[in-house]
Design a protein around this motif. Structure first.
Motif, PDB file in Angstrom:
ATOM      1  N   THR A  83      48.228  68.429   6.940  1.00  0.00           N
ATOM      2  CA  THR A  83      49.329  69.296   7.373  1.00  0.00           C
ATOM      3  C   THR A  83      49.672  70.360   6.341  1.00  0.00           C
ATOM      4  O   THR A  83      50.151  71.430   6.690  1.00  0.00           O
ATOM      5  CB  THR A  83      50.596  68.478   7.656  1.00  0.00           C
ATOM      6  N   ARG A  84      49.438  70.033   5.062  1.00  0.00           N
ATOM      7  CA  ARG A  84      49.725  70.996   3.999  1.00  0.00           C
ATOM      8  C   ARG A  84      48.972  70.579   2.749  1.00  0.00           C
ATOM      9  O   ARG A  84      48.777  69.401   2.505  1.00  0.00           O
ATOM     10  CB  ARG A  84      51.222  71.071   3.700  1.00  0.00           C
ATOM     11  N   ASP A 136      52.458  75.844  16.978  1.00  0.00           N
ATOM     12  CA  ASP A 136      53.869  75.593  16.660  1.00  0.00           C
ATOM     13  C   ASP A 136      54.039  74.221  16.016  1.00  0.00           C
ATOM     14  O   ASP A 136      54.792  74.070  15.053  1.00  0.00           O
ATOM     15  CB  ASP A 136      54.741  75.686  17.921  1.00  0.00           C
ATOM     16  N   THR A 139      52.809  74.357  12.465  1.00  0.00           N
ATOM     17  CA  THR A 139      53.756  75.100  11.628  1.00  0.00           C
ATOM     18  C   THR A 139      54.960  74.229  11.282  1.00  0.00           C
ATOM     19  O   THR A 139      55.420  74.224  10.135  1.00  0.00           O
ATOM     20  CB  THR A 139      54.193  76.397  12.334  1.00  0.00           C
ATOM     21  N   ALA A 140      55.453  73.471  12.249  1.00  0.00           N
ATOM     22  CA  ALA A 140      56.594  72.582  11.989  1.00  0.00           C
ATOM     23  C   ALA A 140      56.212  71.501  10.979  1.00  0.00           C
ATOM     24  O   ALA A 140      56.986  71.196  10.058  1.00  0.00           O
ATOM     25  CB  ALA A 140      57.081  71.949  13.290  1.00  0.00           C
ATOM     26  N   TYR A 142      53.818  71.739   8.725  1.00  0.00           N
ATOM     27  CA  TYR A 142      53.608  72.463   7.466  1.00  0.00           C
ATOM     28  C   TYR A 142      54.949  72.734   6.779  1.00  0.00           C
ATOM     29  O   TYR A 142      55.115  72.471   5.590  1.00  0.00           O
ATOM     30  CB  TYR A 142      52.869  73.768   7.757  1.00  0.00           C
ATOM     31  N   ASP A 143      55.910  73.248   7.532  1.00  0.00           N
ATOM     32  CA  ASP A 143      57.226  73.572   6.966  1.00  0.00           C
ATOM     33  C   ASP A 143      57.934  72.324   6.444  1.00  0.00           C
ATOM     34  O   ASP A 143      58.565  72.354   5.394  1.00  0.00           O
ATOM     35  CB  ASP A 143      58.099  74.281   7.998  1.00  0.00           C
ATOM     36  N   GLY A 144      57.849  71.229   7.162  1.00  0.00           N
ATOM     37  CA  GLY A 144      58.502  69.994   6.746  1.00  0.00           C
ATOM     38  C   GLY A 144      57.820  69.303   5.581  1.00  0.00           C
ATOM     39  O   GLY A 144      58.425  68.471   4.898  1.00  0.00           O
ATOM     40  N   ARG A 147      59.575  69.461   2.102  1.00  0.00           N
ATOM     41  CA  ARG A 147      60.731  68.558   1.991  1.00  0.00           C
ATOM     42  C   ARG A 147      60.271  67.107   1.834  1.00  0.00           C
ATOM     43  O   ARG A 147      60.811  66.363   1.010  1.00  0.00           O
ATOM     44  CB  ARG A 147      61.645  68.709   3.214  1.00  0.00           C
ATOM     45  N   GLU A 166      64.369  72.520  -1.594  1.00  0.00           N
ATOM     46  CA  GLU A 166      64.149  72.461  -0.143  1.00  0.00           C
ATOM     47  C   GLU A 166      65.032  71.400   0.499  1.00  0.00           C
ATOM     48  O   GLU A 166      65.573  71.607   1.579  1.00  0.00           O
ATOM     49  CB  GLU A 166      62.680  72.174   0.173  1.00  0.00           C
TER      50      GLU A 166
END
Length: 173
Positions: A83-84, A136, A139-140, A142-144, A147, A166
């Motif tokens: 995811t990241r 989408d 991206t969610a 990745y963004d999380g 944190r 974060e």
């Protein structure tokens, strides 16, 4: 060292399928949690290895919640993807389904996040390529991931809570 090329989560997608046999179950006829975690670790390691083209080791495993048991004779489907990517570590998201082929239905069993670190030939952490989310959902995730990483570092004693910008942004405006 040659230049690293960014990848997408779909480049790392790994789908593993297992059949639950008697030796995999507890006294209730359910797949043992430890056996499932073992299979999940393998799937996550393959996804991480696809991403960085290097050996990887498990650095952490986040909360694994068992929503539904998987029964003897059912099929287990494990989907893993990165995811990241950070400097040398990668977060891998896993989703697990059980499938009852006699009743012909599929159901969600659990999900989890694993963290892997890429190793160089001297077994030291090495840089990994970045991930570029395309959907989408990607991206969610990745963004999380930032944190979730900060939370892992705090819980592991590698970051002080006041450094987790974060996470603080979720609670303080």
């Amino acid at each position: 060292m040659k230049a690293m090329t960014s990848k997408t989560p779909k480049d790392t997608l790994t789908i593993m399928t297992e059949l639950v046999l008697p030796n995999d179950t507890n006294g209730f006829g359910n797949l043992m949690g430890g056996r499932l975690m073992y299979w999940m670790d393998i799937a996550a390691a393959i996804a991480a290895g696809k991403h960085c083209n290097a050996p990887t080791v498990t650095a952490s495993v986040d909360n694994i919640s068992f929503e539904n048991p998987i029964k003897l004779g059912n099929i287990v489907h494990i989907e893993a993807k990165v995811t990241r990517a950070f400097t040398s570590s990668m977060e891998v998201y896993l989703k697990v389904w059980g499938e009852d082929s006699t009743q012909q239905y599929r159901y969600k069993s659990n999900e989890a996040y694993f963290t892997f670190v890429a190793l160089d030939p001297n077994r030291k952490p090495r840089p990994v390529p970045q991930i570029i989310p395309e959907t989408d959902e990607e991206t969610a995730l990745y963004d999380g991931a930032l944190r979730r990483r900060q939370l892992r570092l705090i819980l592991g004693g590698k970051m002080k809570p006041d450094q987790a910008d974060e996470l603080k942004a979720l609670f303080f405006k």
